[in-house]
Write a protein that holds these residues in place. Sequence first.
Motif, PDB file in Angstrom:
ATOM      1  N   GLN A  78       0.830  -1.205   0.000  1.00 17.02           N
ATOM      2  CA  GLN A  78       0.000   0.000   0.000  1.00 17.02           C
ATOM      3  C   GLN A  78       0.870   1.262   0.000  1.00 17.02           C
ATOM      4  O   GLN A  78       0.636   2.192  -0.763  1.00 17.02           O
ATOM      5  CB  GLN A  78      -0.902  -0.031   1.243  1.00 17.02           C
ATOM      6  CG  GLN A  78      -1.554   1.290   1.598  1.00 17.02           C
ATOM      7  CD  GLN A  78      -2.858   1.500   0.854  1.00 17.02           C
ATOM      8  OE1 GLN A  78      -3.133   0.818  -0.129  1.00 17.02           O
ATOM      9  NE2 GLN A  78      -3.663   2.428   1.315  1.00 17.02           N
ATOM     10  N   ALA A  79       1.924   1.235   0.872  1.00 12.97           N
ATOM     11  CA  ALA A  79       2.796   2.410   0.991  1.00 12.97           C
ATOM     12  C   ALA A  79       3.487   2.717  -0.334  1.00 12.97           C
ATOM     13  O   ALA A  79       3.593   3.875  -0.733  1.00 12.97           O
ATOM     14  CB  ALA A  79       3.836   2.186   2.082  1.00 12.97           C
ATOM     15  N   GLU A  80       3.925   1.664  -0.997  1.00 12.56           N
ATOM     16  CA  GLU A  80       4.587   1.861  -2.293  1.00 12.56           C
ATOM     17  C   GLU A  80       3.624   2.453  -3.317  1.00 12.56           C
ATOM     18  O   GLU A  80       3.985   3.310  -4.109  1.00 12.56           O
ATOM     19  CB  GLU A  80       5.123   0.527  -2.825  1.00 12.56           C
ATOM     20  CG  GLU A  80       6.474   0.143  -2.239  1.00 12.56           C
ATOM     21  CD  GLU A  80       6.859  -1.277  -2.609  1.00 12.56           C
ATOM     22  OE1 GLU A  80       8.001  -1.649  -2.339  1.00 12.56           O
ATOM     23  OE2 GLU A  80       6.012  -2.021  -3.162  1.00 12.56           O
ATOM     24  N   ARG A  81       2.413   1.949  -3.265  1.00 12.52           N
ATOM     25  CA  ARG A  81       1.427   2.428  -4.235  1.00 12.52           C
ATOM     26  C   ARG A  81       1.147   3.920  -4.034  1.00 12.52           C
ATOM     27  O   ARG A  81       1.052   4.687  -4.980  1.00 12.52           O
ATOM     28  CB  ARG A  81       0.137   1.622  -4.099  1.00 12.52           C
ATOM     29  CG  ARG A  81      -0.470   1.356  -5.449  1.00 12.52           C
ATOM     30  CD  ARG A  81      -1.676   0.449  -5.483  1.00 12.52           C
ATOM     31  NE  ARG A  81      -2.444   0.337  -4.281  1.00 12.52           N
ATOM     32  CZ  ARG A  81      -2.517  -0.769  -3.540  1.00 12.52           C
ATOM     33  NH1 ARG A  81      -1.824  -1.835  -3.873  1.00 12.52           N
ATOM     34  NH2 ARG A  81      -3.285  -0.821  -2.473  1.00 12.52           N
ATOM     35  N   LEU A  82       1.050   4.317  -2.764  1.00 14.26           N
ATOM     36  CA  LEU A  82       0.790   5.723  -2.465  1.00 14.26           C
ATOM     37  C   LEU A  82       1.982   6.587  -2.885  1.00 14.26           C
ATOM     38  O   LEU A  82       1.818   7.657  -3.458  1.00 14.26           O
ATOM     39  CB  LEU A  82       0.503   5.907  -0.974  1.00 14.26           C
ATOM     40  CG  LEU A  82      -0.752   5.191  -0.467  1.00 14.26           C
ATOM     41  CD1 LEU A  82      -0.951   5.442   1.009  1.00 14.26           C
ATOM     42  CD2 LEU A  82      -1.981   5.638  -1.244  1.00 14.26           C
ATOM     43  N   GLN A  83       3.192   6.079  -2.574  1.00 12.08           N
ATOM     44  CA  GLN A  83       4.402   6.811  -2.936  1.00 12.08           C
ATOM     45  C   GLN A  83       4.453   7.025  -4.446  1.00 12.08           C
ATOM     46  O   GLN A  83       4.788   8.085  -4.948  1.00 12.08           O
ATOM     47  CB  GLN A  83       5.638   6.028  -2.465  1.00 12.08           C
ATOM     48  CG  GLN A  83       6.943   6.789  -2.611  1.00 12.08           C
ATOM     49  CD  GLN A  83       6.905   8.151  -1.906  1.00 12.08           C
ATOM     50  OE1 GLN A  83       6.545   8.237  -0.726  1.00 12.08           O
ATOM     51  NE2 GLN A  83       7.245   9.222  -2.631  1.00 12.08           N
ATOM     52  N   ARG A  84       4.071   5.971  -5.154  1.00  9.20           N
ATOM     53  CA  ARG A  84       4.081   6.042  -6.609  1.00  9.20           C
ATOM     54  C   ARG A  84       3.112   7.117  -7.114  1.00  9.20           C
ATOM     55  O   ARG A  84       3.377   7.818  -8.075  1.00  9.20           O
ATOM     56  CB  ARG A  84       3.649   4.689  -7.164  1.00  9.20           C
ATOM     57  CG  ARG A  84       4.510   4.277  -8.331  1.00  9.20           C
ATOM     58  CD  ARG A  84       4.239   2.882  -8.657  1.00  9.20           C
ATOM     59  NE  ARG A  84       5.441   2.106  -8.422  1.00  9.20           N
ATOM     60  CZ  ARG A  84       5.803   1.089  -9.184  1.00  9.20           C
ATOM     61  NH1 ARG A  84       5.032   0.720 -10.174  1.00  9.20           N
ATOM     62  NH2 ARG A  84       6.897   0.439  -8.944  1.00  9.20           N
ATOM     63  N   ARG A  85       1.997   7.210  -6.423  1.00  8.00           N
ATOM     64  CA  ARG A  85       0.994   8.194  -6.803  1.00  8.00           C
ATOM     65  C   ARG A  85       1.517   9.621  -6.609  1.00  8.00           C
ATOM     66  O   ARG A  85       1.307  10.495  -7.450  1.00  8.00           O
ATOM     67  CB  ARG A  85      -0.245   7.983  -5.933  1.00  8.00           C
ATOM     68  CG  ARG A  85      -1.451   8.292  -6.696  1.00  8.00           C
ATOM     69  CD  ARG A  85      -2.718   7.938  -6.043  1.00  8.00           C
ATOM     70  NE  ARG A  85      -3.716   8.374  -6.990  1.00  8.00           N
ATOM     71  CZ  ARG A  85      -4.714   7.642  -7.386  1.00  8.00           C
ATOM     72  NH1 ARG A  85      -4.863   6.421  -6.931  1.00  8.00           N
ATOM     73  NH2 ARG A  85      -5.578   8.119  -8.237  1.00  8.00           N
ATOM     74  N   ILE A  86       2.202   9.817  -5.489  1.00  7.15           N
ATOM     75  CA  ILE A  86       2.790  11.137  -5.211  1.00  7.15           C
ATOM     76  C   ILE A  86       3.856  11.459  -6.265  1.00  7.15           C
ATOM     77  O   ILE A  86       3.884  12.557  -6.829  1.00  7.15           O
ATOM     78  CB  ILE A  86       3.421  11.176  -3.792  1.00  7.15           C
ATOM     79  CG1 ILE A  86       2.340  10.977  -2.740  1.00  7.15           C
ATOM     80  CG2 ILE A  86       4.151  12.501  -3.568  1.00  7.15           C
ATOM     81  CD1 ILE A  86       2.869  10.875  -1.318  1.00  7.15           C
ATOM     82  N   ASP A  87       4.706  10.464  -6.536  1.00  7.03           N
ATOM     83  CA  ASP A  87       5.760  10.669  -7.538  1.00  7.03           C
ATOM     84  C   ASP A  87       5.173  11.021  -8.899  1.00  7.03           C
ATOM     85  O   ASP A  87       5.693  11.891  -9.602  1.00  7.03           O
ATOM     86  CB  ASP A  87       6.639   9.415  -7.663  1.00  7.03           C
ATOM     87  CG  ASP A  87       7.498   9.218  -6.416  1.00  7.03           C
ATOM     88  OD1 ASP A  87       7.634  10.186  -5.645  1.00  7.03           O
ATOM     89  OD2 ASP A  87       8.016   8.102  -6.218  1.00  7.03           O
ATOM     90  N   ALA A  88       4.092  10.324  -9.242  1.00  5.42           N
ATOM     91  CA  ALA A  88       3.467  10.580 -10.543  1.00  5.42           C
ATOM     92  C   ALA A  88       2.940  12.013 -10.607  1.00  5.42           C
ATOM     93  O   ALA A  88       3.090  12.704 -11.615  1.00  5.42           O
ATOM     94  CB  ALA A  88       2.333   9.586 -10.779  1.00  5.42           C
TER      95      ALA A  88
ATOM     96  N   LEU B 229      -3.098   6.785   6.488  1.00  8.26           N
ATOM     97  CA  LEU B 229      -3.246   7.269   5.121  1.00  8.26           C
ATOM     98  C   LEU B 229      -3.840   6.190   4.229  1.00  8.26           C
ATOM     99  O   LEU B 229      -3.315   5.081   4.119  1.00  8.26           O
ATOM    100  CB  LEU B 229      -1.897   7.711   4.568  1.00  8.26           C
ATOM    101  CG  LEU B 229      -1.965   8.309   3.167  1.00  8.26           C
ATOM    102  CD1 LEU B 229      -2.802   9.568   3.168  1.00  8.26           C
ATOM    103  CD2 LEU B 229      -0.584   8.579   2.638  1.00  8.26           C
ATOM    104  N   THR B 230      -4.931   6.533   3.615  1.00 10.10           N
ATOM    105  CA  THR B 230      -5.532   5.613   2.655  1.00 10.10           C
ATOM    106  C   THR B 230      -5.406   6.223   1.273  1.00 10.10           C
ATOM    107  O   THR B 230      -5.095   7.412   1.138  1.00 10.10           O
ATOM    108  CB  THR B 230      -7.029   5.420   2.958  1.00 10.10           C
ATOM    109  OG1 THR B 230      -7.657   6.707   2.859  1.00 10.10           O
ATOM    110  CG2 THR B 230      -7.243   4.843   4.337  1.00 10.10           C
ATOM    111  N   GLU B 231      -5.671   5.406   0.277  1.00 12.03           N
ATOM    112  CA  GLU B 231      -5.592   5.891  -1.090  1.00 12.03           C
ATOM    113  C   GLU B 231      -6.611   7.016  -1.313  1.00 12.03           C
ATOM    114  O   GLU B 231      -6.304   8.008  -1.961  1.00 12.03           O
ATOM    115  CB  GLU B 231      -5.845   4.728  -2.053  1.00 12.03           C
ATOM    116  CG  GLU B 231      -5.448   5.067  -3.469  1.00 12.03           C
ATOM    117  CD  GLU B 231      -4.792   3.886  -4.168  1.00 12.03           C
ATOM    118  OE1 GLU B 231      -4.806   2.775  -3.589  1.00 12.03           O
ATOM    119  OE2 GLU B 231      -4.294   4.072  -5.285  1.00 12.03           O
TER     120      GLU B 231
END
Lengths: 201, 123
Positions: free
Chosen positions: A3-13, A51-53
């Motif tokens: 989940q954390a990676e997915r959120l990080q990826r979203r921020i990076d994007a 923190l959720t998506e």
Amino acid sequence: MTQAERLQRRIDAYLAELRRCLGELPPEEVHDILQEIRGHILERTEASGELTEERLVEILKALGRPEEIAPLYQVDSVVAKGRVSVSPRLVLRAIHRWSVVSGWGLVLFVLGIVGYSTGFSLMLSAIAKVISPDRVGAWVGGGHFVIGTVLDPGARDVLGWWLVPVGLAAGALIVFGTSRLLRWTLRFARVTRPTERPVTP
Amino acid sequence: MVNRDDADQADNWERQVKKGWLELAILASLWGERLYGLEILRRLEDATDLVVAEGTVYPILSRLKAEGLVETKWVEGDAGHPRKYYWLTPAGRSRAAAMARYATGFLGSINRIIAPLLGKEKK
């Protein structure tokens, strides 16, 4: 992917998209902006406890879309710098940015090009006179008046050495005047977000 | 009955009004204090409903910096990431004060002219 990676990826994007939209700003300015916005996102996410998506999506949505925020920086900083700058390059850049959205900006941009090139040519002629006194002058002949070099052997140099002080002074005055005029007009530059209708000043 | 176009226009009008006041509100939040971007935003959100999209505050701050009205510094704190602090320059203080003086007079005149409209609504 956690989940954390997915959120990080979203921020990076989000930040990558913002960087793309910031495009032509100077690199150090882009770096500053991204660092500040990243800080904003991180702090907002930390403040929201778990923190959720969905929460992250809300945070990014409240911030605004990158393609809406980025133009605000470009226009704001470029026009603002031009308003206070003495550098013809920065002033012209600001006017150019304005000319993209307004007919007035376009007219002034052309005026600026003409003003600056006239002023700088005069100053260059003054310097050239020193380097090549016989060929450079303020020539009158055959119904023409030319400052620079002429091939017409019948032409008469009306200024002689006076071209040096006159060219420098007049050139500098024209450059200075052009800057002052353009900077003054920049006060009226209203460059709005693409999603909004322009405000009548 | 309010039709959709009217609602859209009212919405647009509100946005433009807010946009005009935002700069003064930002300068006001920095009166006598050094704050970083999110702190400024929180102040504004607590005290007003001027902020439409949070991301618009940062470009305004960057313009105020370019105009010499605020000064900035990155501070590495305990947050784990650096924060960009803003404070008013002397030019910023005098601009903010001038804007505030103008704003009071302006609001007073608007209040007077719209008073009848509000009176009618109360009936």
